[in-house]
Design a protein around this motif. Structure first.
Motif, PDB file in Angstrom:
ATOM      1  N   TRP A  83     -26.982  37.904 -36.193  1.00 23.70           N
ATOM      2  CA  TRP A  83     -25.928  37.494 -37.136  1.00 23.70           C
ATOM      3  C   TRP A  83     -26.355  37.941 -38.532  1.00 23.70           C
ATOM      4  CZ3 TRP A  83     -21.462  34.149 -36.656  1.00 23.70           C
ATOM      5  CH2 TRP A  83     -20.909  33.762 -37.875  1.00 23.70           C
ATOM      6  N   LEU A  84     -25.491  38.686 -39.224  1.00 22.51           N
ATOM      7  CA  LEU A  84     -25.783  39.150 -40.575  1.00 22.51           C
ATOM      8  C   LEU A  84     -24.585  38.884 -41.471  1.00 22.51           C
ATOM      9  CD1 LEU A  84     -27.445  40.698 -42.718  1.00 22.51           C
ATOM     10  CD2 LEU A  84     -26.419  42.810 -41.849  1.00 22.51           C
ATOM     11  N   THR A  85     -24.805  38.102 -42.520  1.00 24.08           N
ATOM     12  CA  THR A  85     -23.777  37.861 -43.538  1.00 24.08           C
ATOM     13  C   THR A  85     -24.297  38.360 -44.875  1.00 24.08           C
ATOM     14  OG1 THR A  85     -22.839  35.915 -42.422  1.00 24.08           O
ATOM     15  CG2 THR A  85     -22.455  36.114 -44.787  1.00 24.08           C
ATOM     16  N   SER A  86     -23.533  39.248 -45.497  1.00 21.82           N
ATOM     17  CA  SER A  86     -23.890  39.759 -46.825  1.00 21.82           C
ATOM     18  C   SER A  86     -22.788  39.375 -47.810  1.00 21.82           C
ATOM     19  CB  SER A  86     -24.058  41.281 -46.787  1.00 21.82           C
ATOM     20  OG  SER A  86     -22.862  41.911 -46.351  1.00 21.82           O
ATOM     21  N   PHE A  87     -23.159  39.228 -49.066  1.00 15.29           N
ATOM     22  CA  PHE A  87     -22.172  38.824 -50.069  1.00 15.29           C
ATOM     23  C   PHE A  87     -22.521  39.451 -51.409  1.00 15.29           C
ATOM     24  CE2 PHE A  87     -25.571  35.742 -49.987  1.00 15.29           C
ATOM     25  CZ  PHE A  87     -25.856  35.507 -51.318  1.00 15.29           C
ATOM     26  N   LEU A 146     -22.528  44.122 -27.228  1.00 18.24           N
ATOM     27  CA  LEU A 146     -21.199  43.789 -27.741  1.00 18.24           C
ATOM     28  C   LEU A 146     -21.352  43.505 -29.222  1.00 18.24           C
ATOM     29  CD1 LEU A 146     -18.188  42.922 -27.461  1.00 18.24           C
ATOM     30  CD2 LEU A 146     -19.036  40.609 -26.973  1.00 18.24           C
ATOM     31  N   TYR A 147     -20.552  44.167 -30.065  1.00 23.54           N
ATOM     32  CA  TYR A 147     -20.687  43.985 -31.507  1.00 23.54           C
ATOM     33  C   TYR A 147     -19.325  43.788 -32.152  1.00 23.54           C
ATOM     34  CZ  TYR A 147     -19.072  48.791 -32.125  1.00 23.54           C
ATOM     35  OH  TYR A 147     -18.316  49.917 -32.118  1.00 23.54           O
ATOM     36  N   VAL A 148     -19.328  43.081 -33.270  1.00 24.91           N
ATOM     37  CA  VAL A 148     -18.135  42.914 -34.100  1.00 24.91           C
ATOM     38  C   VAL A 148     -18.573  43.055 -35.553  1.00 24.91           C
ATOM     39  CG1 VAL A 148     -16.168  41.484 -34.723  1.00 24.91           C
ATOM     40  CG2 VAL A 148     -17.166  41.279 -32.430  1.00 24.91           C
ATOM     41  N   ASN A 149     -18.067  44.058 -36.225  1.00 25.52           N
ATOM     42  CA  ASN A 149     -18.316  44.243 -37.654  1.00 25.52           C
ATOM     43  C   ASN A 149     -17.147  43.666 -38.441  1.00 25.52           C
ATOM     44  OD1 ASN A 149     -20.697  45.591 -37.052  1.00 25.52           O
ATOM     45  ND2 ASN A 149     -19.731  47.612 -37.114  1.00 25.52           N
ATOM     46  N   ASN A 150     -17.464  43.033 -39.581  1.00 19.08           N
ATOM     47  CA  ASN A 150     -16.452  42.336 -40.378  1.00 19.08           C
ATOM     48  C   ASN A 150     -15.723  41.318 -39.500  1.00 19.08           C
ATOM     49  OD1 ASN A 150     -14.725  41.495 -42.382  1.00 19.08           O
ATOM     50  ND2 ASN A 150     -13.717  43.476 -42.665  1.00 19.08           N
ATOM     51  N   LEU A 151     -16.501  40.400 -38.965  1.00 20.04           N
ATOM     52  CA  LEU A 151     -16.019  39.422 -37.979  1.00 20.04           C
ATOM     53  C   LEU A 151     -14.754  38.701 -38.431  1.00 20.04           C
ATOM     54  CD1 LEU A 151     -16.513  37.752 -35.357  1.00 20.04           C
ATOM     55  CD2 LEU A 151     -17.955  36.239 -36.752  1.00 20.04           C
ATOM     56  N   PHE A 152     -14.689  38.318 -39.693  1.00 19.62           N
ATOM     57  CA  PHE A 152     -13.556  37.522 -40.173  1.00 19.62           C
ATOM     58  C   PHE A 152     -12.457  38.383 -40.795  1.00 19.62           C
ATOM     59  CE2 PHE A 152     -17.381  34.799 -40.461  1.00 19.62           C
ATOM     60  CZ  PHE A 152     -17.033  33.883 -39.469  1.00 19.62           C
ATOM     61  N   ASP A 153     -12.533  39.703 -40.573  1.00 22.13           N
ATOM     62  CA  ASP A 153     -11.502  40.640 -41.005  1.00 22.13           C
ATOM     63  C   ASP A 153     -11.191  40.498 -42.498  1.00 22.13           C
ATOM     64  OD1 ASP A 153      -9.887  42.781 -40.458  1.00 22.13           O
ATOM     65  OD2 ASP A 153      -8.157  41.582 -39.872  1.00 22.13           O
ATOM     66  N   ILE A 212     -29.872  36.132 -39.066  1.00 25.99           N
ATOM     67  CA  ILE A 212     -30.458  35.280 -38.028  1.00 25.99           C
ATOM     68  C   ILE A 212     -30.545  36.096 -36.751  1.00 25.99           C
ATOM     69  CG2 ILE A 212     -30.256  33.144 -36.709  1.00 25.99           C
ATOM     70  CD1 ILE A 212     -28.482  32.053 -38.954  1.00 25.99           C
ATOM     71  N   ASN A 213     -31.742  36.191 -36.201  1.00 28.88           N
ATOM     72  CA  ASN A 213     -31.939  36.903 -34.941  1.00 28.88           C
ATOM     73  C   ASN A 213     -32.583  35.965 -33.928  1.00 28.88           C
ATOM     74  OD1 ASN A 213     -34.047  38.804 -33.220  1.00 28.88           O
ATOM     75  ND2 ASN A 213     -32.042  39.735 -33.508  1.00 28.88           N
ATOM     76  N   LYS A 214     -31.923  35.805 -32.788  1.00 32.22           N
ATOM     77  CA  LYS A 214     -32.402  34.897 -31.745  1.00 32.22           C
ATOM     78  C   LYS A 214     -32.378  35.616 -30.402  1.00 32.22           C
ATOM     79  CE  LYS A 214     -33.432  31.121 -29.434  1.00 32.22           C
ATOM     80  NZ  LYS A 214     -34.827  30.608 -29.408  1.00 32.22           N
ATOM     81  N   ASP A 265     -21.350  40.507 -39.771  1.00 35.47           N
ATOM     82  CA  ASP A 265     -21.459  41.341 -38.570  1.00 35.47           C
ATOM     83  C   ASP A 265     -22.261  40.576 -37.523  1.00 35.47           C
ATOM     84  OD1 ASP A 265     -20.245  43.305 -40.105  1.00 35.47           O
ATOM     85  OD2 ASP A 265     -22.125  44.352 -40.540  1.00 35.47           O
ATOM     86  N   VAL A 266     -21.806  40.614 -36.285  1.00 37.61           N
ATOM     87  CA  VAL A 266     -22.531  39.952 -35.199  1.00 37.61           C
ATOM     88  C   VAL A 266     -22.678  40.922 -34.033  1.00 37.61           C
ATOM     89  CG1 VAL A 266     -21.762  37.631 -35.826  1.00 37.61           C
ATOM     90  CG2 VAL A 266     -20.413  38.973 -34.218  1.00 37.61           C
ATOM     91  N   SER A 267     -23.750  40.741 -33.264  1.00 37.95           N
ATOM     92  CA  SER A 267     -23.941  41.556 -32.071  1.00 37.95           C
ATOM     93  C   SER A 267     -24.697  40.749 -31.022  1.00 37.95           C
ATOM     94  CB  SER A 267     -24.709  42.839 -32.397  1.00 37.95           C
ATOM     95  OG  SER A 267     -26.033  42.548 -32.801  1.00 37.95           O
ATOM     96  N   LEU A 268     -24.459  41.092 -29.768  1.00 35.66           N
ATOM     97  CA  LEU A 268     -25.126  40.470 -28.633  1.00 35.66           C
ATOM     98  C   LEU A 268     -25.569  41.587 -27.703  1.00 35.66           C
ATOM     99  CD1 LEU A 268     -23.951  37.348 -26.653  1.00 35.66           C
ATOM    100  CD2 LEU A 268     -24.727  39.388 -25.448  1.00 35.66           C
ATOM    101  N   LYS A 269     -26.888  41.717 -27.519  1.00 31.66           N
ATOM    102  CA  LYS A 269     -27.447  42.807 -26.728  1.00 31.66           C
ATOM    103  C   LYS A 269     -28.115  42.251 -25.477  1.00 31.66           C
ATOM    104  CE  LYS A 269     -30.056  47.107 -27.400  1.00 31.66           C
ATOM    105  NZ  LYS A 269     -30.872  47.883 -28.376  1.00 31.66           N
TER     106      LYS A 269
END
Length: 593
Positions: free
Chosen positions: A508-512, A551-558, A493-495, A535-539
């Motif tokens: 917002w990117l979720t892969s499984f 600002l980015y967070v990879n593997n948001l839920f650890d 999802i890109n907004k 993974d999420v990011s805010l530019k």
């Protein structure tokens, strides 16, 4: 990256990269609580070196590339020179059977590797390449390129994944790769397009390998393992398929490991034997020469139907030389073999209308034979052949894109590689036939100028055949291919939020993926269960500003997950595990100049 025009015909670019990241797993080898404390360690030459440990699974990369481009009416020349240096801490091949002193066997906790300063990867790359493009006229053009690469890699790794020196390894790999290709392209601009080309490749490499063991620990390990396997009839070698349960295997490993420690929990030792035994060097050399000739024709039968047919002929020579150094001296074995093959390709594409397209492809691929010379003679595997078929559909409109395909890969003489537990040489054998089939799709919906939704989904059925080509039973029959999830996908999802003179780009990117096996034997315990990563990011961007902030967070839920399991330790009977990246958060700053 910096671009600089020189004049109307010439320009220059220089690009650099510097990246450093600390290790994500702590190595407690030299701590006061480790099995051997701060005692000296030994390198691959048997020399004592001061105790040294470094956190594992880090990154260190420095790279520089210069590009010169000359552009005239019909001629373009591009020359590049690049250098790269890596000096990275060791990979966390952590034992799932032998815990650090006071620690656990989980791959997500601290490790204790006793290889010292040699633990890690040092890599130097020099690369030079030249590209020449020449347009004879609007329909005929020539494309040529040449390259030369020199790669030097040194790596020390703890093969058993523990503080005990059951097996450690060190190698130096020096390789040169060079080649050139030329392609003559014809495009009528209407119905017909075609090309013919040729290429040559020459690769030379030499790989000296050293294996370091504690002779008393290793002899005990081998003797106890052989006895337990004989009495239980359960193979601990991961390359041998077994019907034993994971509980039975782990119980057997626990008995094996218990014999490597004294009653007080300290590792066994024998002062009458040397603390280190160097095996090797085992020197593996290879030379590869490949000449390839290719031709392809594409023709529009109608305005909407295009047919493509191509063929590639390969002529190759492979030479290998293996030198084994033992207490009785050095022994060298070599072999050279010539191979050739012809690989066809066919494709048809149909534009149903301005929005829809359907296509079908067939191609034959090939993995070259492997030539191995040793004391038992010369072993040459058959080439692995894969016939691939796929049928697909594409749709595109003003705000929606979709692509989907069904495919089948039919393998003949599938090649399986494993690591020799004694020499750490990669051994390749032909194991049989197999088939991989699947269906996949991806869709992108531009809901508005500021909101885009993308989703992908794939289903895969990848199993080994029950029998080999000659009809004999295949021990991996019915097993899943390694690293082949039955289900995988992603949602993105890109907004973009517009606020006065600022744009805030949120992604917002979720892969499984479903369960994957890390070994073709599907050995119990060597798999990763279904998991997903986010993974999420805010530019933040401002109008007329050369700066951007993210600002980015990879593997948001650890999420804790594995990227590998088994490895050399699995061949010994005590598999090692490599963890994936934990949650990583950071800030990026961009500047255009």
């Amino acid at each position: 990256m910096y671009n600089q025009p020189i004049n109307d015909n010439h320009s220059f670019r220089i690009a650099g990269l510097y990246r450093e990241m600390d290790g994500i797993v702590e190595n407690n080898a030299c701590s006061a609580d480790s099995y051997y404390g701060n005692a000296n360690m030994y390198n691959h030459l048997g020399e004592e070196v001061p105790c040294n440990s470094e956190d594992l699974q880090g990154v260190s990369v420095q790279a520089l590339r210069a590009t010169w481009r000359a552009n005239y009416d019909q001629l373009e020349i591009i020359a590049r020179a690049a250098m790269e240096y890596n000096d990275q801490p060791g990979i966390v091949f952590k034992s799932g059977s032998i815990a650090p002193n006071g620690g656990g066997t989980s791959p997500f906790t601290d490790a204790e590797f006793s290889l010292g300063s040699e633990l890690g990867i040092e890599r130097t790359l020099q690369a030079y390449d030249l590209t020449v493009n020449y347009d004879f006229n609007q329909m005929l053009s020539l494309h040529a390129d040449a390259y030369y690469k020199d790669v030097e890699v040194s790596e020390g790794f703890d093969a058993d994944g523990s503080a005990l020196r059951i097996q450690d390894a060190y190698f130096d790999n020096d390789a040169t790769l060079k080649g050139a290709s030329m392609r003559l392209v014809y495009d009528s601009g209407d119905k017909l397009a075609a090309f013919v080309g040729t290429s040559i490749t020459q690769d030379d490499s030499i790989l000296p390998y050293y294996v370091m063991v504690d002779p008393f620990v290793r002899e005990t390990f081998d003797a106890v393992k052989a006895q337990l396997e004989a009495t239980s009839n359960i193979p601990l070698n991961q390359n041998i398929a077994t019907d034993a349960s994971l509980e039975e295997i782990e119980a057997l490993r626990a008995m094996l490991v218990s014999q490597l420690f004294n009653e007080d929990g300290s590792p066994i030792s024998n002062p009458a034997l040397p603390p280190i035994l160097i095996q090797g060097p085992f020197i593996f050399e290879a030379e590869l020469d490949i000449a390839s000739y290719v031709a392809e024709v594409s023709y529009f039968v109608t305005d909407d139907i295009n047919i493509t047919a191509g063929i590639r002929y390969i002529d190759e020579t492979r030479y290998t030389r293996n030198t084994y150094t033992t207490a009785d001296g050095a022994f060298t074995f070599d072999a050279e073999r010539d191979f050739d093959d012809t690989l066809p390709r066919f494709a048809v594409s149909y534009d149903v209308n301005n929005n829809w397209n359907v296509y079908a492809n067939y191609a034959r691929g090939r993995r070259s034979p492997v030539v191995d010379a040793n004391a038992g003679g010369v072993n040459v595997t058959k080439p692995e052949i894969v016939d691939s078929y796929d049928l697909g559909i594409k749709y595109q409109s003003a705000n929606f894109l979709f692509s989907g395909a069904i495919f089948t890969y039919e393998y003949s003489d599938y090649q399986q590689s494993f690591t020799d537990a004694e020499t750490l040489q990669s051994i390749t054998v032909t194991v049989g036939d197999s088939t991989m089939s699947g269906i996949e799709g991806m869709a992108t919906y531009n809901y508005s100028e500021t909101l885009t939704l993308t989703a992908s989904l794939g289903f895969l059925d990848a199993e080994f055949a029950d029998n080999t080509a000659d009809g004999s039973e295949f021990q991996y029959g019915g097993n899943k291919f390694r690293l082949a999830p039955e289900v995988s996908g992603a949602i993105n999802i890109n907004k973009v939020f517009n606020m006065d003179s600022f744009d805030i780009d949120v992604n917002w990117l979720t892969s499984f993926q479903s369960e994957v096996f890390f070994e073709s034997s599907n050995y119990p315990g060597l798999s990763q269960d279904t998991y997903s990563l986010t993974d999420v990011s805010l530019k933040l961007l401002q109008d007329n500003s050369k700066f951007a902030y993210e600002l980015y967070v990879n593997n948001l839920f650890d999420k804790e997950f594995l990227i590998d399991a088994g490895n050399t330790g699995g061949g010994l009977g005590i598999p090692t595990f490599v963890r994936g990246m934990p949650r990583i958060a950071g800030v990026r700053v961009y500047y255009e100049f």
